[in-house]
Each structure stands twice: as C-alpha cells, then as structure tokens.
Design a protein around this motif. Sequence first.
Motif, PDB file in Angstrom:
ATOM      1  N   ASN A   1       0.792  -1.257  -0.113  1.00  0.00           N
ATOM      2  CA  ASN A   1       0.189   0.024  -0.098  1.00  0.00           C
ATOM      3  C   ASN A   1       0.837   1.292   0.004  1.00  0.00           C
ATOM      4  O   ASN A   1       0.637   2.190  -0.634  1.00  0.00           O
ATOM      5  CB  ASN A   1      -0.972  -0.017   1.306  1.00  0.00           C
ATOM      6  N   THR A   2       1.784   1.226   0.921  1.00  0.00           N
ATOM      7  CA  THR A   2       2.969   2.234   0.808  1.00  0.00           C
ATOM      8  C   THR A   2       3.549   2.534  -0.478  1.00  0.00           C
ATOM      9  O   THR A   2       3.877   3.703  -1.112  1.00  0.00           O
ATOM     10  CB  THR A   2       4.162   2.117   1.833  1.00  0.00           C
ATOM     11  N   LEU A   3       3.873   1.645  -1.220  1.00  0.00           N
ATOM     12  CA  LEU A   3       4.544   1.733  -2.581  1.00  0.00           C
ATOM     13  C   LEU A   3       3.626   2.187  -3.666  1.00  0.00           C
ATOM     14  O   LEU A   3       3.850   2.917  -4.286  1.00  0.00           O
ATOM     15  CB  LEU A   3       5.150   0.393  -3.113  1.00  0.00           C
ATOM     16  N   HIS A   4       2.234   1.758  -3.617  1.00  0.00           N
ATOM     17  CA  HIS A   4       1.283   2.269  -4.541  1.00  0.00           C
ATOM     18  C   HIS A   4       1.071   3.653  -3.924  1.00  0.00           C
ATOM     19  O   HIS A   4       0.924   4.481  -5.050  1.00  0.00           O
ATOM     20  CB  HIS A   4       0.106   1.327  -4.208  1.00  0.00           C
ATOM     21  N   GLY A   5       0.912   4.180  -2.925  1.00  0.00           N
ATOM     22  CA  GLY A   5       0.490   5.386  -2.582  1.00  0.00           C
ATOM     23  C   GLY A   5       1.809   6.210  -3.234  1.00  0.00           C
ATOM     24  O   GLY A   5       1.482   7.328  -3.707  1.00  0.00           O
ATOM     25  N   SER A   6       3.106   5.697  -3.034  1.00  0.00           N
ATOM     26  CA  SER A   6       4.101   6.693  -3.652  1.00  0.00           C
ATOM     27  C   SER A   6       4.162   6.885  -5.079  1.00  0.00           C
ATOM     28  O   SER A   6       4.287   7.849  -5.626  1.00  0.00           O
ATOM     29  CB  SER A   6       5.477   6.058  -3.124  1.00  0.00           C
ATOM     30  N   SER A   7       3.662   5.859  -5.633  1.00  0.00           N
ATOM     31  CA  SER A   7       3.598   5.652  -7.282  1.00  0.00           C
ATOM     32  C   SER A   7       2.660   6.735  -7.664  1.00  0.00           C
ATOM     33  O   SER A   7       2.695   7.371  -8.612  1.00  0.00           O
ATOM     34  CB  SER A   7       3.534   4.412  -7.710  1.00  0.00           C
ATOM     35  N   SER A   8       1.317   6.651  -6.825  1.00  0.00           N
ATOM     36  CA  SER A   8       0.309   7.694  -7.272  1.00  0.00           C
ATOM     37  C   SER A   8       0.745   9.023  -7.007  1.00  0.00           C
ATOM     38  O   SER A   8       0.296   9.831  -7.920  1.00  0.00           O
ATOM     39  CB  SER A   8      -0.917   7.211  -6.333  1.00  0.00           C
ATOM     40  N   LEU A   9       1.439   9.412  -5.893  1.00  0.00           N
ATOM     41  CA  LEU A   9       1.673  10.585  -5.538  1.00  0.00           C
ATOM     42  C   LEU A   9       2.849  11.131  -6.623  1.00  0.00           C
ATOM     43  O   LEU A   9       2.687  12.218  -7.190  1.00  0.00           O
ATOM     44  CB  LEU A   9       2.397  10.834  -4.304  1.00  0.00           C
ATOM     45  N   SER A  10       3.682  10.165  -7.122  1.00  0.00           N
ATOM     46  CA  SER A  10       4.603  10.505  -8.364  1.00  0.00           C
ATOM     47  C   SER A  10       4.046  10.809  -9.529  1.00  0.00           C
ATOM     48  O   SER A  10       4.333  11.826 -10.164  1.00  0.00           O
ATOM     49  CB  SER A  10       5.500   9.371  -8.321  1.00  0.00           C
ATOM     50  N   SER A  11       2.880  10.011  -9.847  1.00  0.00           N
ATOM     51  CA  SER A  11       2.253  10.223 -11.259  1.00  0.00           C
ATOM     52  C   SER A  11       1.533  11.815 -10.960  1.00  0.00           C
ATOM     53  O   SER A  11       1.432  12.537 -12.233  1.00  0.00           O
ATOM     54  CB  SER A  11       0.962   9.236 -11.476  1.00  0.00           C
ATOM     55  N   VAL A  12       0.906  11.928  -9.992  1.00  0.00           N
ATOM     56  CA  VAL A  12       0.359  13.300  -9.775  1.00  0.00           C
ATOM     57  C   VAL A  12       1.398  14.377  -9.872  1.00  0.00           C
ATOM     58  O   VAL A  12       0.829  15.315 -10.645  1.00  0.00           O
ATOM     59  CB  VAL A  12      -0.457  13.258  -8.341  1.00  0.00           C
TER      60      VAL A  12
END
Length: 256
Positions: free
Chosen positions: A3-14
């Motif tokens: 979940n942490t990795l997914h959240g970091s990836s989403s923030l990076s995309s944004v």
Amino acid sequence: MSNTLHGSSSLSSVDNALRLLALLSDRRVLRVAEAADLLGVARSTAHRLLSSLRAHGFAVQDKANGAYRPGPVLIESGLAATGRIDIRQLAQPALEELRDRTRETVSLSILEGRDVRFADCIEGTRSVRVGLRTGKVMRAHCTAAGKALLAALPLVELHRRYPDGELEGQTEASVTSWAALEAELAEIRAGGLAYNREEGELGICAVAAAVRDVTGAPVAALAVVVPSGRMGTSPGLGAATLDAVRTFEERLHTVC
C-alpha cells in the motif's frame, strides 16, 4: 508495504502530471521526448501522462504522434485565472478600430465547451443597430464567433467536444447536420472568416474571425454583428474583421 509503494507511485504520477501542466503552460509546445527528459522518466511514461492530459482536455495534438500544446481546459482555466478583464483590455483597441471602421456593433467572444460567451461588446453608431450582448452565452455552432473558434481547433479536439455529432439549433436557419457543419468549418479554415445568417437569432447576422496566440491556438474571436438587411450590402466587413484580428494578435503576442 504494498500500500505504501502504491501510494508513493500515485503521488509521483500526480506530481509529474502537475509538472507537465506547468511545462505546457510555459513552453506552449511539448514533445514526448522533451517531456521525458525534463521529468526524468521513460518516454512511455511521458506518453501515458500526456495522453491522459489530452483525454481530459488539458492538452491537444494537431496530428497523431505530433507535439502537444495547451488544450481548451488549460487555456480556459488560464483565462479565468487571470480574469477576462485582461483579455478585454487587450482587445479594446481592436474592437474600437473595428467599430469605427464599420459603424456596426462589434463583439469579443470566448469558447466555453460547446458554447460561446460574449466577453465584451461595443455598440455601433448607426441609428439601427444590434444591441449589446456582453455576458450572453449561445451555442457555438449557431454563431459566427463560435464557428470561427471551432474551425480553429485541432480536429481531434473538435470531435472530443462533439463525440455524438449531435447539433441542436436555435432558429430554423441553424446548422443541425454534422456533415454540413464540417463542410462549413473547412471553408472557414480556408478563408479565415465565419458567417452567421440568422442562425442564432432571427434578424441578426454576423461575420467573425478567430484570434490565435503565438502557438496558433484560438483564444477568442472578434465579430461584427449587423441587422440581417445590411449583411449583403456591406462587403467590407470581412476585411475589417481580419485587420482588427491582426491588431489584437500583435498586442496578444507581446504578452503571451
């Protein structure tokens, strides 16, 4: 952990999407390779992000695999952010020139989705004239200004705004066939002038031309609005409109 990795990836995309918006606003023209280098990401990632911006109207492409430039949402948001009063001030000399030359009512219009908004007007000096329309919103395909702006859009953006090709008229003279509108827009692109012959309101006609920024993107349109009885007896309206557009663009290009 996932979940942490997914959240970091989403923030990076944004974060990258927001940076792309800033780059589009600043550079006005952006290619996938340039975007990838500036963001420090793979070209496939840059292409995916730009495609997403295009899908939501923030970017447009004139042709497949071509460069990206600001889309209507970004342009319209920018106009709203700076305030339409800035555009009106820039257009004022051109509007006054056009009014003085034709003695007819003139208008400045901005495209909003499938509609066109009359951002400013100057009333003509003739005893019989069209009244002011400032603030009025009409269907773009039923007005000269709206058709001028639609004709100036990339085809992919035009089709994005009218995915079903359905057109609702405002008078019996309005264009309601998509094929007929496409044919008319092609003529406007070739000649630079758009006409409205009682398509938005009975008894009122107009001639208009799009105003473009330094990248060629349409930002507004200038129009001369006349009683229908004078449309065929004033052959100089088109030339006067194009001259006023050049005056406006010269001012616009010094600040944009």
